[in-house]
Motif scaffolding. Sequence first.
Motif, mmCIF file in Angstrom:
data_model
loop_
_atom_site.group_PDB
_atom_site.id
_atom_site.type_symbol
_atom_site.label_atom_id
_atom_site.label_comp_id
_atom_site.label_asym_id
_atom_site.label_seq_id
_atom_site.Cartn_x
_atom_site.Cartn_y
_atom_site.Cartn_z
ATOM 1 N N ALA A 100 -6.639 10.643 -2.630
ATOM 2 C CA ALA A 100 -6.919 12.066 -2.407
ATOM 3 C C ALA A 100 -6.716 12.411 -0.935
ATOM 4 N N PRO A 101 -6.307 13.639 -0.646
ATOM 5 C CA PRO A 101 -6.174 14.046 0.757
ATOM 6 C C PRO A 101 -7.501 13.888 1.498
ATOM 7 N N GLY A 102 -7.412 13.393 2.720
ATOM 8 C CA GLY A 102 -8.597 13.218 3.552
ATOM 9 C C GLY A 102 -9.323 11.903 3.355
ATOM 10 N N SER A 103 -8.932 11.106 2.381
ATOM 11 C CA SER A 103 -9.648 9.855 2.146
ATOM 12 C C SER A 103 -9.223 8.786 3.147
ATOM 13 N N LEU A 104 -10.132 7.831 3.369
ATOM 14 C CA LEU A 104 -9.894 6.718 4.278
ATOM 15 C C LEU A 104 -9.943 5.422 3.471
ATOM 16 N N LEU A 105 -8.930 4.588 3.616
ATOM 17 C CA LEU A 105 -8.865 3.307 2.910
ATOM 18 C C LEU A 105 -8.721 2.199 3.941
ATOM 19 N N VAL A 106 -9.611 1.218 3.875
ATOM 20 C CA VAL A 106 -9.515 0.028 4.717
ATOM 21 C C VAL A 106 -9.195 -1.147 3.811
ATOM 22 N N VAL A 107 -8.123 -1.859 4.136
ATOM 23 C CA VAL A 107 -7.711 -3.046 3.395
ATOM 24 C C VAL A 107 -8.015 -4.254 4.275
ATOM 25 N N ARG A 108 -8.939 -5.097 3.804
ATOM 26 C CA ARG A 108 -9.326 -6.288 4.563
ATOM 27 C C ARG A 108 -8.801 -7.522 3.847
ATOM 28 N N ALA A 109 -8.005 -8.315 4.540
ATOM 29 C CA ALA A 109 -7.420 -9.516 3.949
ATOM 30 C C ALA A 109 -8.405 -10.678 4.034
ATOM 31 N N ASN A 110 -8.528 -11.419 2.934
ATOM 32 C CA ASN A 110 -9.316 -12.640 2.928
ATOM 33 C C ASN A 110 -8.435 -13.813 3.342
ATOM 34 N N VAL A 113 0.832 -1.210 0.000
ATOM 35 C CA VAL A 113 0.000 0.000 0.000
ATOM 36 C C VAL A 113 0.860 1.251 0.000
ATOM 37 N N ARG A 114 2.007 1.193 0.634
ATOM 38 C CA ARG A 114 2.900 2.357 0.709
ATOM 39 C C ARG A 114 3.224 2.891 -0.685
ATOM 40 N N GLU A 115 3.316 2.012 -1.674
ATOM 41 C CA GLU A 115 3.636 2.418 -3.044
ATOM 42 C C GLU A 115 2.459 3.112 -3.736
ATOM 43 N N HIS A 116 1.240 2.981 -3.176
ATOM 44 C CA HIS A 116 0.035 3.534 -3.808
ATOM 45 C C HIS A 116 -0.551 4.730 -3.062
ATOM 46 N N LEU A 117 0.072 5.166 -2.003
ATOM 47 C CA LEU A 117 -0.477 6.270 -1.211
ATOM 48 C C LEU A 117 -0.619 7.554 -2.008
ATOM 49 N N HIS A 118 0.267 7.798 -2.934
ATOM 50 C CA HIS A 118 0.215 9.036 -3.719
ATOM 51 C C HIS A 118 -1.042 9.122 -4.585
ATOM 52 N N ARG A 119 -1.687 8.010 -4.840
ATOM 53 C CA ARG A 119 -2.885 7.990 -5.686
ATOM 54 C C ARG A 119 -4.146 8.390 -4.918
#
Length: 112
Positions: A71-81, A63-69
């Motif tokens: 928008a400021p203020g957005s929240l992303l939750v990554v749930r592993a299956n 995810v660190r490689e995709h943070l620049h994509r």
Amino acid sequence: MRRREEFTSAVRRGDRAGRPHLVLHLQFRDDVDEPARVGFTVGRQVGDAVVRNRVRRRLRHIVREHLHRLAPGSLLVVRANAKAAAARHDELAADLDAALDRLLRRQVKRRT
């Protein structure tokens, strides 16, 4: 992200995109002037504590490689299956990239 309210808000109010190894929930918040925040959810179905922590570390690195994509203020939750425990790095990266692309395309369509 560390607060339960942020996780709940992103899951309930955000868009969702699923892939075989993970599910992403993304909420755009235009009124907030802070950097994008990311949280990870790796449940017991993935494996024991050692496996869950390994999966979380691998996802955090990807995810660190995709943070620049995001928008400021957005929240992303990554749930592993459950399949994430046995997935290779390139499989996890491809799933995350595809799901994030889908979510970002949806957001562009909404804004136009």
